[in-house]
Design an enzyme around this catalytic site. Structure first.
Site: not given
Length: 346
Positions: A240-241
């Site tokens: 995701g990040d």
């Protein structure tokens, strides 16, 4: 007994590339297609061996020697440009009246049709030359269509492969592409370094400003990372990040630390989005392939995770290199300390 005029008329219909020779070796008549090869030059009246160069057999230089080749295949060409290659056969006429030479283009037919703008009307009704030309053109067209289709298929395959290796949100490579490149490095014994970068406070952006803001932040992060790395470095979004950077043939810790610090500094800059301000930072951990006797992608990623986790524990927004002590002193993520961070928003 057929007369010479009647013979010429007959040959013109049956063999439009004939040459009628008199007993001295001079040309009496030529077929209309043969005359097309030299439309401004009358062939009649010229000596055959002065107009045409005999390539095989080369020893023929006189009319009697030419007549002696009766029934054998002749290889010849016009002496002036363009020196169109021809094949032929000579047949003597009765009572020493001369001879008939029937010529054809042989494998030079393609060049001849192009150079002299010949059509089916220039060949005898039984000549398969034009039909063969149609087949050649049809084959060429089919091959060109096949080549075009193959190029389209290759393009589609490349596009599909590119899509399979690309993160659609950021345009960076994805985890699959990273694994593929790691396998290539391993197979080629390429020394490299791996940096694992994770965004701090990204969840706050998503929770307070929504996923559109989060997507915007990820795209900006991707842009910054690409700007701060070399063209042949690999930048992949693996979560995701989470981002992984691979630096082939770069093991200098000072340079790597400089890259990490520039990234962290730039990612701390506020990011305006729809009237709000998104604020994040980043933590990074780096491992060198030379720290392992046999570098393995999964093992190195775990080591980079440990270095990243050490940076998180140190207060975030910093960069650590992996050391063996980290593997022995690893603790659970729940022990991460929390630090103050400016609130996301306007």
């Amino acid at each position: 007994m057929i007369g010479m005029d009647d013979l010429a008329n007959l040959l013109e219909r049956l063999c439009p590339m004939y040459v009628l020779l008199d007993p001295t070796g001079h040309i009496s008549e030529v077929g209309p297609t043969l005359q097309k090869l030299r439309p401004e030059q009358a062939m009649s009246g010229q000596r055959f061996l002065e107009l045409f160069e005999l390539l095989r057999p080369r020893t023929v230089t006189t009319m009697p020697a030419l007549l002696a080749t009766s029934g054998a295949k002749l290889h010849l060409r016009l002496r002036d440009d363009p020196q169109t290659a021809l094949k032929g056969v000579i047949v003597p006429l009765p009572d020493g009246q001369g001879a008939v030479v029937n010529l054809s283009f042989g494998i030079s037919i393609l060049d001849a049709v192009r150079d002299y703008a010949l059509t089916s009307a220039d060949f005898s009704g039984t000549d398969l030359a034009i039909e063969l030309l149609y087949l050649v053109e049809a084959k060429s067209a089919a091959m060109e269509a096949s080549r075009t289709l193959n190029l389209r298929l290759q393009g589609a395959m490349i596009a599909a492969e590119e899509q399979a290796f690309t993160d659609t949100l950021t345009g960076l490579k994805n985890r699959r592409a990273m694994d593929h490149i790691l396998d290539r490095y391993k197979a080629g014994n390429t020394p490299f370094s791996m940096m694992h970068l994770d965004l701090d406070y990204f969840k706050t952006v998503n929770d307070t400003l929504g996923h559109a803001a989060g997507d915007f932040v990820l795209q900006q992060v991707a842009r910054v990372i690409v700007e701060e790395t070399r063209g042949d470095d690999t930048v992949a979004r693996v979560g995701g990040d989470e981002f992984v950077l691979l630096f082939a043939n770069l093991l200098n810790k000072e340079r790597l630390d400089g890259i990490a610090k520039r990234l962290i500094e730039r990612l701390e800059e506020p990011m305006p989005f729809n009237g709000d301000i998104c604020r994040i930072s980043a933590s990074a951990g780096t491992v060198l392939s030379t720290q392992f006797s046999k570098p393995d992608g999964a093992e190195m990623l775990h080591a980079a995770d440990l270095a990243l986790y050490a940076a998180k524990r140190a207060g975030r927004a910093c960069h650590f290199f992996y050391t063996e002590d980290m593997a022995h002193n690893a603790v659970q993520p729940t022990a991460l300390p929390r630090t103050e961070r400016p609130k996301t928003g306007s």
